[in-house]
Scaffold this active site. Structure first.
Site, mmCIF file in Angstrom:
data_model
loop_
_atom_site.group_PDB
_atom_site.id
_atom_site.type_symbol
_atom_site.label_atom_id
_atom_site.label_comp_id
_atom_site.label_asym_id
_atom_site.label_seq_id
_atom_site.Cartn_x
_atom_site.Cartn_y
_atom_site.Cartn_z
ATOM 1 C CB SER A 1 2.068 -1.107 2.683
ATOM 2 O OG SER A 1 2.647 -2.931 2.592
ATOM 3 C CE1 TYR B 1 7.172 1.231 1.197
ATOM 4 C CE2 TYR B 1 5.789 -1.102 2.068
ATOM 5 C CZ TYR B 1 5.520 -0.259 0.907
ATOM 6 O OH TYR B 1 5.380 -0.254 -0.220
#
Length: 247
Positions: free
Chosen positions: A142, A155
């Site tokens: 990401s 995350y």
């Protein structure tokens, strides 16, 4: 006319919805036999398989929780039993946690690491054993690892680990002609991304891209398709940003 991935076999983890489902359909459309992995929603996985079959492709839905090493072994065993070999692994399964570090519980942090990091580790370990020479690995990361956005600490940490595991795997498997690369999407129009966000937040994130829009799952699937193709044989250990220029 021979399709680019004809006779190839691909496992896509977490592929019953979102980006994973689109990658499964895209690789199947290019000729690959696809294993659609899911954890909790068999009907969604079967819908992906039905779409693949309707387009003339072949697939297999396999339930396996990637945070459990025994179930990951079973996923690979089921693939080999059905299709006899493995050429492609896409590490897509993951969970998103959006919360300030100070507010994250031990259990929440462990869950993110178990699925996002351990799941990739277990899959890479099995791939090292079963993948054919000249195989392809793509791991989904990401752009939050570059943007340092508030609330994405856990995350981002998990995806940073995914990137390093994949790079090292690329070097370890290089002599066998196996490539391993990372795709880092920006904001993508999926259920996971949209959950809990209001219209203003999504518009603000869309404005970060050079094109002023949120990405679509097919934007990521096209990148994955290139990276698992023969044409990408000299591309390995790389992190490809697919974010519309946002990061």
């Amino acid at each position: 006319m021979k399709k680019p991935l004809q006779d190839k076999v691909a496992i896509i983890t977490g592929s019953s919805r979102g980006i994973g489902a689109e990658i499964a359909r895209t690789l199947a459309g290019a000729g690959a036999k696809v294993v659609v992995n899911f954890t909790a929603n068999p009907s969604a996985a079967e819908a992906v398989c039905a779409a693949i079959a309707e387009a003339g492709g072949e697939s297999l839905a396999v339930k396996a929780d990637v945070s459990d090493p025994a179930q990951v072994r079973m996923l690979f065993d089921a693939t080999i039993e059905r299709f006899k070999h493995l050429d492609i692994l896409v590490n897509n399964a993951g969970v998103l946690l959006s919360r300030q570090i100070a507010d994250i519980s031990d259990e929440e942090f462990d869950r993110v690491l178990s699925i996002n990091v351990k799941g990739v580790f277990y899959a890479l370990r099995e791939a090292a054993k079963w993948m054919a020479d000249g195989g392809r690995v793509v791991s989904l990361s990401s752009t939050v690892t570059r943007l340092m956005l508030p609330n994405y600490g856990a995350y981002a940490a998990s995806k940073g680990a995914v990137e390093q595991l994949t790079r090292v795997f690329a070097k370890e498997m290089g002599e066998r002609g196996v490539t391993a690369n990372i795709v880092s999407p920006g904001p993508i129009n999926t259920e996971m991304f949209n959950s809990g966000k209001n219209k203003e937040t999504i518009e603000r994130m869309a404005a970060m891209s050079f094109q002023g829009r949120i990405g679509e799952p097919e934007d990521i699937a096209r990148v994955a398709l290139f990276l698992v193709s023969e044409e990408a044989g000299w591309v390995t250990g790389q992190n490809i940003s697919a974010s519309g220029g946002a990061a």
